[in-house]
Structure formats: C-alpha cells, structure tokens
Scaffold this motif. Structure first.
Motif, mmCIF file in Angstrom:
data_model
loop_
_atom_site.group_PDB
_atom_site.id
_atom_site.type_symbol
_atom_site.label_atom_id
_atom_site.label_comp_id
_atom_site.label_asym_id
_atom_site.label_seq_id
_atom_site.Cartn_x
_atom_site.Cartn_y
_atom_site.Cartn_z
ATOM 1 N N MET A 1 0.840 -1.176 0.000
ATOM 2 C CA MET A 1 0.000 0.000 0.000
ATOM 3 C C MET A 1 0.888 1.245 0.000
ATOM 4 S SD MET A 1 -2.933 0.955 2.722
ATOM 5 C CE MET A 1 -2.566 2.394 3.669
ATOM 6 N N SER A 2 0.690 2.132 -0.942
ATOM 7 C CA SER A 2 1.474 3.357 -0.988
ATOM 8 C C SER A 2 0.598 4.542 -0.580
ATOM 9 C CB SER A 2 2.049 3.582 -2.379
ATOM 10 O OG SER A 2 1.022 3.827 -3.292
ATOM 11 N N VAL A 3 1.244 5.494 0.017
ATOM 12 C CA VAL A 3 0.546 6.685 0.491
ATOM 13 C C VAL A 3 1.165 7.894 -0.196
ATOM 14 C CG1 VAL A 3 0.039 8.112 2.501
ATOM 15 C CG2 VAL A 3 0.063 5.626 2.713
ATOM 16 N N GLU A 4 0.337 8.755 -0.752
ATOM 17 C CA GLU A 4 0.818 9.987 -1.380
ATOM 18 C C GLU A 4 0.969 11.072 -0.323
ATOM 19 O OE1 GLU A 4 0.888 11.416 -4.773
ATOM 20 O OE2 GLU A 4 0.849 9.464 -5.731
ATOM 21 N N LEU A 5 2.150 11.626 -0.227
ATOM 22 C CA LEU A 5 2.378 12.736 0.690
ATOM 23 C C LEU A 5 1.996 14.040 0.009
ATOM 24 C CD1 LEU A 5 5.881 11.918 2.195
ATOM 25 C CD2 LEU A 5 3.655 11.642 3.273
ATOM 26 N N PRO A 6 1.453 14.972 0.759
ATOM 27 C CA PRO A 6 1.224 16.294 0.180
ATOM 28 C C PRO A 6 2.547 16.877 -0.316
ATOM 29 C CG PRO A 6 0.110 16.094 2.285
ATOM 30 C CD PRO A 6 0.979 14.877 2.127
ATOM 31 N N THR A 7 2.494 17.603 -1.415
ATOM 32 C CA THR A 7 3.716 18.171 -1.968
ATOM 33 C C THR A 7 4.232 19.284 -1.083
ATOM 34 O OG1 THR A 7 2.469 19.715 -3.312
ATOM 35 C CG2 THR A 7 3.063 17.630 -4.343
ATOM 36 N N GLY A 8 5.500 19.544 -1.197
ATOM 37 C CA GLY A 8 6.123 20.604 -0.418
ATOM 38 C C GLY A 8 7.384 20.113 0.260
ATOM 39 N N VAL A 9 8.042 21.012 0.928
ATOM 40 C CA VAL A 9 9.275 20.706 1.645
ATOM 41 C C VAL A 9 8.931 20.142 3.012
ATOM 42 C CG1 VAL A 9 11.375 21.713 2.620
ATOM 43 C CG2 VAL A 9 10.482 22.557 0.439
ATOM 44 N N TRP A 10 9.497 18.996 3.352
ATOM 45 C CA TRP A 10 9.283 18.358 4.661
ATOM 46 C C TRP A 10 10.576 18.466 5.461
ATOM 47 C CZ3 TRP A 10 4.705 16.174 6.327
ATOM 48 C CH2 TRP A 10 3.682 16.094 5.370
ATOM 49 N N LEU A 11 10.468 19.024 6.671
ATOM 50 C CA LEU A 11 11.630 19.208 7.535
ATOM 51 C C LEU A 11 11.396 18.610 8.919
ATOM 52 C CD1 LEU A 11 12.472 22.973 6.847
ATOM 53 C CD2 LEU A 11 13.561 20.962 5.833
ATOM 54 N N ARG A 12 12.507 18.322 9.605
ATOM 55 C CA ARG A 12 12.440 17.863 10.989
ATOM 56 C C ARG A 12 12.040 19.029 11.889
ATOM 57 N NH1 ARG A 12 18.334 15.723 11.770
ATOM 58 N NH2 ARG A 12 18.619 17.744 10.815
ATOM 59 N N THR A 13 11.514 18.713 13.046
ATOM 60 C CA THR A 13 11.025 19.731 13.976
ATOM 61 C C THR A 13 12.070 20.797 14.258
ATOM 62 O OG1 THR A 13 9.508 18.155 14.994
ATOM 63 C CG2 THR A 13 10.045 20.118 16.273
ATOM 64 N N LYS A 14 13.309 20.395 14.467
ATOM 65 C CA LYS A 14 14.335 21.383 14.822
ATOM 66 C C LYS A 14 14.633 22.359 13.687
ATOM 67 C CE LYS A 14 18.633 19.153 13.561
ATOM 68 N NZ LYS A 14 20.002 19.016 14.009
ATOM 69 N N ASP A 15 14.321 21.995 12.444
ATOM 70 C CA ASP A 15 14.612 22.854 11.299
ATOM 71 C C ASP A 15 13.434 23.751 10.891
ATOM 72 O OD1 ASP A 15 17.179 21.713 11.065
ATOM 73 O OD2 ASP A 15 16.348 20.024 9.942
ATOM 74 N N VAL A 16 12.255 23.504 11.461
ATOM 75 C CA VAL A 16 11.059 24.246 11.055
ATOM 76 C C VAL A 16 10.988 25.660 11.632
ATOM 77 C CG1 VAL A 16 8.537 24.247 11.104
ATOM 78 C CG2 VAL A 16 9.774 22.142 10.617
ATOM 79 N N PRO A 17 11.256 25.879 12.926
ATOM 80 C CA PRO A 17 11.127 27.238 13.469
ATOM 81 C C PRO A 17 11.896 28.305 12.680
ATOM 82 C CG PRO A 17 11.256 25.692 15.261
ATOM 83 C CD PRO A 17 11.547 24.912 13.990
ATOM 84 N N PRO A 18 13.164 28.078 12.304
ATOM 85 C CA PRO A 18 13.833 29.114 11.515
ATOM 86 C C PRO A 18 13.197 29.300 10.130
ATOM 87 C CG PRO A 18 15.419 27.442 12.234
ATOM 88 C CD PRO A 18 14.069 26.998 12.678
ATOM 89 N N ALA A 19 12.690 28.227 9.544
ATOM 90 C CA ALA A 19 12.074 28.320 8.220
ATOM 91 C C ALA A 19 10.773 29.108 8.256
ATOM 92 C CB ALA A 19 11.828 26.920 7.656
ATOM 93 N N LEU A 20 10.041 29.024 9.382
ATOM 94 C CA LEU A 20 8.755 29.725 9.508
ATOM 95 C C LEU A 20 8.855 31.003 10.348
ATOM 96 C CD1 LEU A 20 6.348 26.701 10.083
ATOM 97 C CD2 LEU A 20 6.761 27.971 7.962
ATOM 98 N N ASN A 21 10.029 31.244 10.886
ATOM 99 C CA ASN A 21 10.266 32.412 11.730
ATOM 100 C C ASN A 21 9.343 32.418 12.956
ATOM 101 O OD1 ASN A 21 11.742 34.708 12.361
ATOM 102 N ND2 ASN A 21 10.237 36.065 11.417
ATOM 103 N N ILE A 22 9.202 31.249 13.579
ATOM 104 C CA ILE A 22 8.451 31.108 14.828
ATOM 105 C C ILE A 22 9.270 30.252 15.781
ATOM 106 C CG2 ILE A 22 6.179 31.333 13.733
ATOM 107 C CD1 ILE A 22 5.914 28.281 13.933
#
Length: 75
Positions: A1-22
């Motif tokens: 069974m394959s699952v389609e991921l929504p498109t876009g950049v996927w990052l680890r939790t530690k890398d998200v705050p700087p990317a979103l400025n939060i």
C-alpha cells in the motif's frame, strides 16, 4: 500500500522554526490547538508518542499566514 504525501518541503522539527520564523513552542502549540493537522501539516515517523515529526513547511506557512493577528486592547 502506498501513500501519497502532500507536496512541499518536509523538515524535521528542529529545522522548522527558523524556516517559519516562529519558536518551537509556538509550532507545537499550533499543533496542539488543532491549527496544524496530522497527515497534511506533519507526520509522525513511527508509532511511539516520542517518534520524530516531519513538517510540511509550505502547508504550515499557509495556515500561519491565514491566522488573524491578535486585536489590540486599547483602554
């Protein structure tokens, strides 16, 4: 069974705050408050509660952009 991921950049939790400025706390609070949904905005990499999360930065950015700014209280 394959699952389609929504498109876009996927990052680890530690890398998200700087990317979103939060902060990490704000990111997790938005998740806990229901603004960010599993499967669309983040994925758990395992079955444990302590498994790492991967975040769809583009999808998170859209939600954060649509959130209304707090109204000021003038008094």
């Amino acid at each position: 069974m394959s699952v389609e991921l929504p498109t876009g950049v996927w990052l680890r939790t530690k890398d998200v705050p700087p990317a979103l400025n939060i902060s990490k706390n704000t990111l997790l609070r938005r998740k806990d408050d229901g603004w960010l949904q599993a499967g669309t905005h983040y994925l758990r990499t395992g079955t444990s509660k302590t498994s790492n999360l991967l975040w769809n930065v583009d999808a998170c950015r859209k939600v954060l952009a649509e959130m209304a700014a707090p109204e000021s209280r003038e008094g």
